[in-house]
Design a protein around this motif. Sequence first.
Motif, PDB file in Angstrom:
ATOM      1  N   ARG A 151       0.845  -1.191   0.000  1.00 17.70           N
ATOM      2  CA  ARG A 151       0.000   0.000   0.000  1.00 17.70           C
ATOM      3  C   ARG A 151       0.885   1.248   0.000  1.00 17.70           C
ATOM      4  O   ARG A 151       2.065   1.185   0.352  1.00 17.70           O
ATOM      5  N   ALA A 152       0.334   2.385  -0.364  1.00 16.58           N
ATOM      6  CA  ALA A 152       1.113   3.617  -0.477  1.00 16.58           C
ATOM      7  C   ALA A 152       1.805   4.000   0.824  1.00 16.58           C
ATOM      8  O   ALA A 152       2.843   4.664   0.800  1.00 16.58           O
ATOM      9  N   ASP A 153       1.265   3.556   1.966  1.00  6.92           N
ATOM     10  CA  ASP A 153       1.898   3.870   3.252  1.00  6.92           C
ATOM     11  C   ASP A 153       2.929   2.834   3.667  1.00  6.92           C
ATOM     12  O   ASP A 153       3.461   2.885   4.775  1.00  6.92           O
ATOM     13  N   GLY A 154       3.235   1.863   2.762  1.00  5.08           N
ATOM     14  CA  GLY A 154       4.244   0.854   3.040  1.00  5.08           C
ATOM     15  C   GLY A 154       3.712  -0.438   3.612  1.00  5.08           C
ATOM     16  O   GLY A 154       4.462  -1.423   3.739  1.00  5.08           O
ATOM     17  N   GLU A 155       2.421  -0.506   3.920  1.00  2.00           N
ATOM     18  CA  GLU A 155       1.820  -1.723   4.484  1.00  2.00           C
ATOM     19  C   GLU A 155       1.691  -2.794   3.392  1.00  2.00           C
ATOM     20  O   GLU A 155       1.265  -2.510   2.271  1.00  2.00           O
TER      21      GLU A 155
END
Length: 520
Positions: free
Chosen positions: A232-236
Amino acid sequence: MLLPTQSVYLPGTAVRVEISCPGDLVVTHLGSPVREVPCERPGLVDLGELPVGGYGIAQPSTGASSAVQVCASASDRLRYGFVASFRPGKDAEAVARFARRLHLTDIQFYDWAYRHADLLGGGEEYRDALDQPISLATVRSLIKALGAAGTRSMGYAAVYGVGDEEWEQWEDTALLDAAGDPYSLADFLHIVDPAHPRWLEHFVADIEAAAREVGFDGFHLDQYGYPKTAVRADGEIVDVAASFDALIQGVREAMPDATLVFNNVNDFPTWSSPAAPQDAVYIEPWEPVTTYEALARVATRARLVGGGKPVVLAAYQSVYDKAARDVADVSTRLTMATLFSHGATQLLAGEDGRLLVDPYYVRNMPAEDETLDMLANWYDFLVANDEILMDPGIVDVTASYVGDYNGDIDVSFDAAPVCWEAAPGCVWRRVTRVGDALVVHLINLVGQSDTVWDGPHRPAITLRGGTLRLKPLFGRVPRVSAADPDVGPTLIPLDVRIVDGQAVVSLPDLNVWQVLHVLP
């Protein structure tokens, strides 16, 4: 023509049928007459209430036939159709009449919305994301007409697709590919994490509003088959199958009474999503699911994990766009025979008589009258024989009953081999058990050069000289009946002889698909 007033009936509801010519009606249940109703004039005929089950209806004086089904619950079966045009002034009654003719329990409203991430933002009339004209008045009139026919209306909703116009507010929820770019579809939709809390809150609110303001009975929850796992864009790191399950759960909690159908694209993730609180196991097959055997395996696996939920495969027959009508009809017959004999149905027909030949449903094509008549006959057969085709308790017993070692029941033909799996040049034989009854499915692949379900096929070579042999019980002569969807929906009794301790039955000619019902 005989035309039921409803696609399906509930217990305690009078069953009514429109008839175009006078002539008494005979109602049968698995081939046995249960009721005869005199009909002296054309019009609406009341058959009274019927117990739960599938029924054939025949008018011997005219040769017309149809079928009706009574279900304990409307969610027990899913015979899916579609509508993909919502222009102002559309004839909603023609769509509902077609749904009645094919006994379609649910209709998917494809691309009815203003935008994928803003379902109702266009007002009462607008052009959708691909510039198709939409009138919400038309959508509502379709819902009303289908509801009067006992057919549920399912609003299409992509569970993670966001267009360019809305993308800025959702960039932080994007699922990224190996290059760090958002996954997308056809360069006009970007993919977000369906379980991201902010997206899930928005998505649920959007479809709640659509149900409230437009009137949908439920929603078709679509995805595109990818990615399976993504950052995901937040690194998740996101397990997308788990996100789908969370989204379905969130929608169900907000809409406990809605019908929900989730699209398992090419069987992803059928291993988990059927356990989520939805109402069917719906699968859109693509390569490598290209053969009849592959379709059968997908349908069988879906039934095993589905917990009794209806199984539907969206097997689009693009062959109609590439071959002559009679050639494509053979392919569709074989696809339906494969799916129906394995306890699944097919999403193919909809509107007022059109066929899906492309995953973008707007590119559907009109069916010729011969194809529509064929589909009506096959769906009548499906409904009349529902209990021996679709019951969740049906089990495959082929390996336990056929062959020399078992010797319990089997079929032979004078001029064709009988095979265990779908193979060119043979009769594909399968045996199932339904309560005390055995059901033998015979699918004719003689004369075919391949078993690709969406490819052209030669007309069926009619096979004669078929023989059924089975072990009878002591002091009993089994009862055997046969039916063919191209002949009629009703099972017809066959003569049974006892020869050297075996029950022997000479079979009717085999065209494409024949079903044998055997009672001890």
